[in-house]
Design an enzyme around this catalytic site. Structure first.
Site, PDB file in Angstrom:
ATOM      1  N   ASN A   9      49.403  49.481  44.378  1.00  0.00           N
ATOM      2  CA  ASN A   9      48.130  49.867  43.784  1.00  0.00           C
ATOM      3  C   ASN A   9      47.339  48.579  43.579  1.00  0.00           C
ATOM      4  O   ASN A   9      47.641  47.806  42.678  1.00  0.00           O
ATOM      5  CB  ASN A   9      48.388  50.590  42.457  1.00  0.00           C
ATOM      6  CG  ASN A   9      47.115  50.825  41.665  1.00  0.00           C
ATOM      7  OD1 ASN A   9      46.010  50.718  42.200  1.00  0.00           O
ATOM      8  ND2 ASN A   9      47.272  51.162  40.389  1.00  0.00           N
ATOM      9  N   TRP A  10      46.356  48.383  44.436  1.00  0.00           N
ATOM     10  CA  TRP A  10      45.634  47.105  44.400  1.00  0.00           C
ATOM     11  C   TRP A  10      44.574  47.034  43.312  1.00  0.00           C
ATOM     12  O   TRP A  10      43.956  45.991  43.115  1.00  0.00           O
ATOM     13  CB  TRP A  10      44.993  46.825  45.770  1.00  0.00           C
ATOM     14  CG  TRP A  10      45.984  46.622  46.875  1.00  0.00           C
ATOM     15  CD1 TRP A  10      47.354  46.724  46.818  1.00  0.00           C
ATOM     16  CD2 TRP A  10      45.686  46.270  48.230  1.00  0.00           C
ATOM     17  NE1 TRP A  10      47.912  46.461  48.035  1.00  0.00           N
ATOM     18  CE2 TRP A  10      46.911  46.183  48.930  1.00  0.00           C
ATOM     19  CE3 TRP A  10      44.501  46.024  48.941  1.00  0.00           C
ATOM     20  CZ2 TRP A  10      46.982  45.862  50.286  1.00  0.00           C
ATOM     21  CZ3 TRP A  10      44.561  45.702  50.285  1.00  0.00           C
ATOM     22  CH2 TRP A  10      45.800  45.621  50.947  1.00  0.00           C
ATOM     23  N   LYS A  11      44.316  48.170  42.655  1.00  0.00           N
ATOM     24  CA  LYS A  11      43.328  48.210  41.566  1.00  0.00           C
ATOM     25  C   LYS A  11      42.001  47.618  42.038  1.00  0.00           C
ATOM     26  O   LYS A  11      41.625  47.802  43.190  1.00  0.00           O
ATOM     27  CB  LYS A  11      43.890  47.507  40.316  1.00  0.00           C
ATOM     28  CG  LYS A  11      45.264  48.067  39.937  1.00  0.00           C
ATOM     29  CD  LYS A  11      45.740  47.650  38.573  1.00  0.00           C
ATOM     30  CE  LYS A  11      47.108  48.273  38.310  1.00  0.00           C
ATOM     31  NZ  LYS A  11      47.589  48.024  36.945  1.00  0.00           N
ATOM     32  N   HIS A  95      45.935  57.719  36.759  1.00  0.00           N
ATOM     33  CA  HIS A  95      46.461  56.415  36.356  1.00  0.00           C
ATOM     34  C   HIS A  95      46.049  56.130  34.907  1.00  0.00           C
ATOM     35  O   HIS A  95      44.959  56.518  34.487  1.00  0.00           O
ATOM     36  CB  HIS A  95      45.936  55.321  37.285  1.00  0.00           C
ATOM     37  CG  HIS A  95      46.616  54.009  37.071  1.00  0.00           C
ATOM     38  ND1 HIS A  95      46.275  53.160  36.041  1.00  0.00           N
ATOM     39  CD2 HIS A  95      47.642  53.419  37.715  1.00  0.00           C
ATOM     40  CE1 HIS A  95      47.067  52.100  36.076  1.00  0.00           C
ATOM     41  NE2 HIS A  95      47.916  52.231  37.073  1.00  0.00           N
ATOM     42  N   GLU A  97      44.911  53.628  33.525  1.00  0.00           N
ATOM     43  CA  GLU A  97      43.632  52.924  33.386  1.00  0.00           C
ATOM     44  C   GLU A  97      42.458  53.894  33.534  1.00  0.00           C
ATOM     45  O   GLU A  97      41.425  53.728  32.883  1.00  0.00           O
ATOM     46  CB  GLU A  97      43.561  51.775  34.405  1.00  0.00           C
ATOM     47  CG  GLU A  97      44.472  50.623  33.975  1.00  0.00           C
ATOM     48  CD  GLU A  97      45.084  49.822  35.108  1.00  0.00           C
ATOM     49  OE1 GLU A  97      44.586  49.905  36.250  1.00  0.00           O
ATOM     50  OE2 GLU A  97      46.074  49.115  34.852  1.00  0.00           O
ATOM     51  N   GLU A 167      54.736  55.728  34.395  1.00  0.00           N
ATOM     52  CA  GLU A 167      54.251  54.382  34.101  1.00  0.00           C
ATOM     53  C   GLU A 167      54.024  54.233  32.604  1.00  0.00           C
ATOM     54  O   GLU A 167      52.949  54.573  32.105  1.00  0.00           O
ATOM     55  CB  GLU A 167      52.932  54.126  34.844  1.00  0.00           C
ATOM     56  CG  GLU A 167      53.072  54.168  36.351  1.00  0.00           C
ATOM     57  CD  GLU A 167      51.992  53.330  37.013  1.00  0.00           C
ATOM     58  OE1 GLU A 167      52.360  52.453  37.813  1.00  0.00           O
ATOM     59  OE2 GLU A 167      50.810  53.527  36.725  1.00  0.00           O
ATOM     60  N   GLY A 173      51.154  45.654  33.718  1.00  0.00           N
ATOM     61  CA  GLY A 173      50.451  44.380  33.723  1.00  0.00           C
ATOM     62  C   GLY A 173      50.871  43.434  32.614  1.00  0.00           C
ATOM     63  O   GLY A 173      50.230  42.417  32.389  1.00  0.00           O
ATOM     64  N   SER A 213      55.040  46.613  35.720  1.00  0.00           N
ATOM     65  CA  SER A 213      55.656  45.289  35.911  1.00  0.00           C
ATOM     66  C   SER A 213      56.892  45.323  36.812  1.00  0.00           C
ATOM     67  O   SER A 213      57.870  44.611  36.562  1.00  0.00           O
ATOM     68  CB  SER A 213      55.982  44.640  34.564  1.00  0.00           C
ATOM     69  OG  SER A 213      54.796  44.435  33.808  1.00  0.00           O
ATOM     70  N   GLY A 234      51.586  47.200  40.815  1.00  0.00           N
ATOM     71  CA  GLY A 234      50.249  46.638  40.675  1.00  0.00           C
ATOM     72  C   GLY A 234      50.226  45.174  41.050  1.00  0.00           C
ATOM     73  O   GLY A 234      50.119  44.809  42.214  1.00  0.00           O
ATOM     74  N   GLY A 235      50.381  44.317  40.057  1.00  0.00           N
ATOM     75  CA  GLY A 235      50.251  42.869  40.249  1.00  0.00           C
ATOM     76  C   GLY A 235      51.076  42.308  41.396  1.00  0.00           C
ATOM     77  O   GLY A 235      50.574  41.518  42.205  1.00  0.00           O
TER      78      GLY A 235
HETATM   79  P1  PGA Z   1      51.739  46.427  37.299  1.00  0.00           P
HETATM   80  O1  PGA Z   1      50.827  47.762  37.498  1.00  0.00           O
HETATM   81  O2  PGA Z   1      52.775  46.477  38.377  1.00  0.00           O
HETATM   82  O3  PGA Z   1      50.774  45.288  37.458  1.00  0.00           O
HETATM   83  O4  PGA Z   1      52.332  46.525  35.937  1.00  0.00           O
HETATM   84  C1  PGA Z   1      51.409  48.989  37.816  1.00  0.00           C
HETATM   85  C2  PGA Z   1      50.345  50.066  37.879  1.00  0.00           C
HETATM   86  O5  PGA Z   1      49.428  50.037  37.058  1.00  0.00           O
HETATM   87  O6  PGA Z   1      50.390  50.950  38.747  1.00  0.00           O
END
Ligand code: PGA
Length: 250
Positions: A9-11, A95, A97, A167, A173, A213, A234-235
């Site tokens: 997930n590149w956000k 998600h 976010e 999640e 993050g 994470s 994500g990251g």
């Molecule tokens: P993260 O994000 O791996 O940076 O914690 C995961 C996500 O939000 O899908």
């Protein structure tokens, strides 16, 4: 057996040029012959550029959100058919976010799932509790509520097309991953809820990803849990070497 699914997930990261570069590096480093599904979810603006690179490869394309209407006066929104048009086969829905910053609710998640399925997109539906809810012993109640609301009215056949991503919001993050044991416990709980709503066959078949994470140094232990069927990353998905190491989990 459930085929593991690793998604990036590149956000809100990557210009078109950076996205193309990352996808090229992933394609070079991806080992063939492994029985797992790999997926990248770039920002909308990069989908069209990335798509031709992925056609015929082992990497699928996904989007990070969609609108539930087929078209209309919804400034800034992206319709389900636009995502299939640009070559997406998956879409992330709900998600944390989107829930936290953009007013996503279980009801809107439910509508979006229906809209995605309507055009043949496979939804990755995210659920997860915040820190205060976990500390108060409410994690299962919260996730159970998100599942009940988000998945309301779906048939077992429809449910089979979905992926669930657990999640925990406090792990996203933050570098603060859930322990494999805690994650496994919640995944087993989610599967029990799928069993209650859709029956044993569906509960056994649906893949449940862990997200929050996920890193090269914790993916193996997470993926070794019996009910963890993949990762939503994500990251660590923003760099080829770390994402490839996660994809190539042992
Ligand atoms: P993260 O994000 O791996 O940076 O914690 C995961 C996500 O939000 O899908």
């Amino acid at each position: 057996m459930r085929k593991p699914i690793i998604a990036g997930n590149w956000k809100m990261y990557k210009t078109i040029g950076e996205a193309v570069e990352l996808v090229k590096a992933l394609l070079v480093g991806l080992e063939s012959g492994r029985d797992r599904e790999v997926l990248v979810c770039p920002p909308f603006t990069a989908l069209y550029a990335v798509r031709p690179l992925l056609v015929g490869t082992a990497i699928s394309l996904g989007a990070q959100d969609l609108h539930h209407e087929a078209q209309g006066a919804y400034t800034g929104a992206i319709a389900p058919g636009m995502l299939t048009d640009v070559g997406c086969s998956y879409v992330i829905i709900g998600h944390s976010e989107r829930r936290q910053y953009f007013g996503e609710t279980d009801a809107s998640v439910n509508k979006k799932i229906g809209a995605a399925l309507g055009v043949g997109l496979k939804p990755i539906v995210c659920v997860g509790e915040v820190k205060a809810e976990r500390d108060a012993g409410q994690a299962e109640a919260v996730v159970g509520g998100q599942l009940a609301g988000g998945l309301a009215g779906l048939s077992p056949e429809q449910m089979l097309k979905l992926v669930i991503a657990y999640e925990p919001v406090w792990a996203i993050g933050t570098g603060d991953t859930a322990t494999p044991a805690d994650a496994q416990m919640m995944h087993a709980f989610i599967r029990s809820r799928l069993h209650a709503q859709f029956g044993a066959e569906v509960a056994e078949a649906v893949r449940i990803q862990y997200g929050g994470s996920v890193k090269p140094d914790n993916v193996d232990e997470l993926m070794a849990q019996p009910d963890i069927d993949g990762a939503l990353v994500g990251g660590a998905a923003l760099k080829a070497d770390s994402f490839l190491r996660i994809v190539h989990f042992h």
